[in-house]
Design a protein around this motif. Sequence first.
Motif, short mmCIF file in Angstrom:
data_model
loop_
_atom_site.label_atom_id
_atom_site.label_comp_id
_atom_site.label_asym_id
_atom_site.label_seq_id
_atom_site.Cartn_x
_atom_site.Cartn_y
_atom_site.Cartn_z
N GLN A 89 50.70 -54.24 29.31
CA GLN A 89 49.71 -53.75 28.37
C GLN A 89 49.31 -54.87 27.41
OE1 GLN A 89 51.40 -50.31 26.44
NE2 GLN A 89 51.72 -49.19 28.36
N SER A 93 54.59 -51.63 33.59
CA SER A 93 53.21 -51.82 33.15
C SER A 93 53.10 -53.05 32.27
CB SER A 93 52.71 -50.59 32.39
OG SER A 93 53.44 -50.41 31.19
N THR A 148 49.27 -51.31 35.67
CA THR A 148 50.38 -50.36 35.80
C THR A 148 50.75 -50.20 37.26
OG1 THR A 148 49.67 -49.13 33.83
CG2 THR A 148 51.16 -48.00 35.34
N ASN A 176 44.98 -54.21 31.27
CA ASN A 176 46.23 -53.51 31.52
C ASN A 176 46.46 -53.37 33.02
OD1 ASN A 176 46.57 -52.83 28.65
ND2 ASN A 176 44.87 -51.42 29.00
#
Length: 622
Positions: free
Chosen positions: A258, A256, A275, A273
Amino acid sequence: MKRLLTTLVILLVVIVTGLTALVMLVNPNDFRGYIVKQVQKKSGYQLVFRDDLRWHVWPKLSILTGEISLTAENAKVPAIVAENMRLDVELLPLLSHQLSVKEVMLKAAVLRLTPDSQPKKQLEAPIAPESDTHYPIIAGTQAWKLDIARIRVADSLLIWQSNENSQINVRDINLLLERSDQDHVDLSLRSKINKNQQELSFELHSSVDISDYPQQLTADIDSFEYQLQGIGFPSTGTQGKGSAIVKYQASPESISLQKMALTLNDGDELKGNITAILKDKPQYSINLYSPKFNLDNVLGWEALSKKTPQEKHDYRVENNSLKPVIATSVSALSNYDLTFLQGFDSDISFTADKFIYQRMAIDNFALKAANNRGVAEITKLSGNVFGGYFALPTLIDATVVPAKLHTKPRLQKIEIQPLLNALALPLIFKGQLNVDGDLLGEGYDEYAISHYWQGGLNIDLKNARLEGLNIPQLIQQSFARATDQVSQPSNTGNFTEATSMLVKAQLDRGEVKISELAATSSMFNIKGQGKANLLKQNTDVSLWVQLTNGWGKQNEFVRRLVQLKIPLRVYGDWNNLQYKLNVESMLRDELQQKAKKSIRDWLENNSDNKDLKKLEDLLNKK
């Protein structure tokens, strides 16, 4: 001063003597077996030295070797092959049998992340107990302790292949990993990624938390610079800077990004973000926001060429209005294959305060979409543009080739002239556009729309203005030339204005059937129907025009004209529209009907006259 020089000379002799003794007394091959064993024990990879280890004492105390390879369990090809390796070691720890490596240097390495380089388990094979006999330590030596402070990879290549049809080459890798403390490693990486005649060059610096390795890794990328070049990008490339926190988790395997912040070219910015769950069918979740995002600059798209408005014309002569831009050649993606969407699932959310596409500045842009097994549903694709609002919810079926699309476009209060200008279409209309549609078809570009799509459109143009054609003036002038019962028109502008214009149309593979057309103003009411062809770029529309004002006189003839629905036909190529209006025939029919009415009235007043029976029969003949 003499004593100082003497001391320095003695110290230099001791160091040289010590290094010489070390090289002569300590054989670096004594601990190669230990290194091989520890690598296999901790990673499962087998390290192979093709040549002997040897000392190198200047300018650093180093251990050199020739070609090395690192191979996963039962893999067909090595994961890493390097032409040579250098280990820079500390001198004093060697005296206590500690191999303290300041730096490991791999030169001209080839790293493979391919199916053939991945470990393969042999389920039926018994698991042998761990034994030292496979990598024996040379007799007479003591156990060595291994401590590595820094790893450097220079001028190397990474081959990343997820399947037979997808391969990415990461070239000119220059990597430095340096331990800052027991739980953290500083990483610096500079490299280039090549695929499909496109290149991404980048440089990044990061601090990596390895306290939970191998279950989890966290990298805080505080500096990231990049440049994209090649096909599909501007000649100067797309470049920018960024930062993010990258997290890798082993179970379930995922990665991920972030707190991502990325700049692109002229101040464009992306935040959000991302993922990715890395299972058999990857699952992506993307949530991005941008205060300003110029897609034209990012991808190097040139906006559609601007067209100057056509000159004002009298439609009784040849009309040289500009032809709309409609694709007439087969698309480069004529098969419209989107089956790659079946290879992953995803949820995407992207919002932008200002989004620029083909020089159209869209405010409050929003995109929400989900892909599930190759069926992608764009639940929201909307924004504010040209003073109004648009929404284009769309369903894409990528399980078939060509891909099928179903969209329900909705436009509200959009100024039509800047929209036509942005799409490089003739600027013949003004007004506020409202559209409700339901369209479906194969493909997703202009060629597909004009060849394969079908569906219905309801169009409402408020405060409409048609440039280049004055319908009331056209009709009034025609009547004024044929009779003195009406006046010459006072409205001499080269346009037609309507309070509202409604159109109901059906698109069928390039053919547009106009089932209903209605326009109203203080001067007229217009009804009509007809057709247009997107492929042949022509039209044929029949109008019935009722002029309620503007005749200039008040008499019986004008009162009848006000009630009359005058037929007007507009037809021909889009760049050479023509009209047909037969005023003489209409006047002749009107005079004939008026004469018949006068005779009938006289006959009714003289109904007792039997000799007029023959005249009445004549009037009743068609």
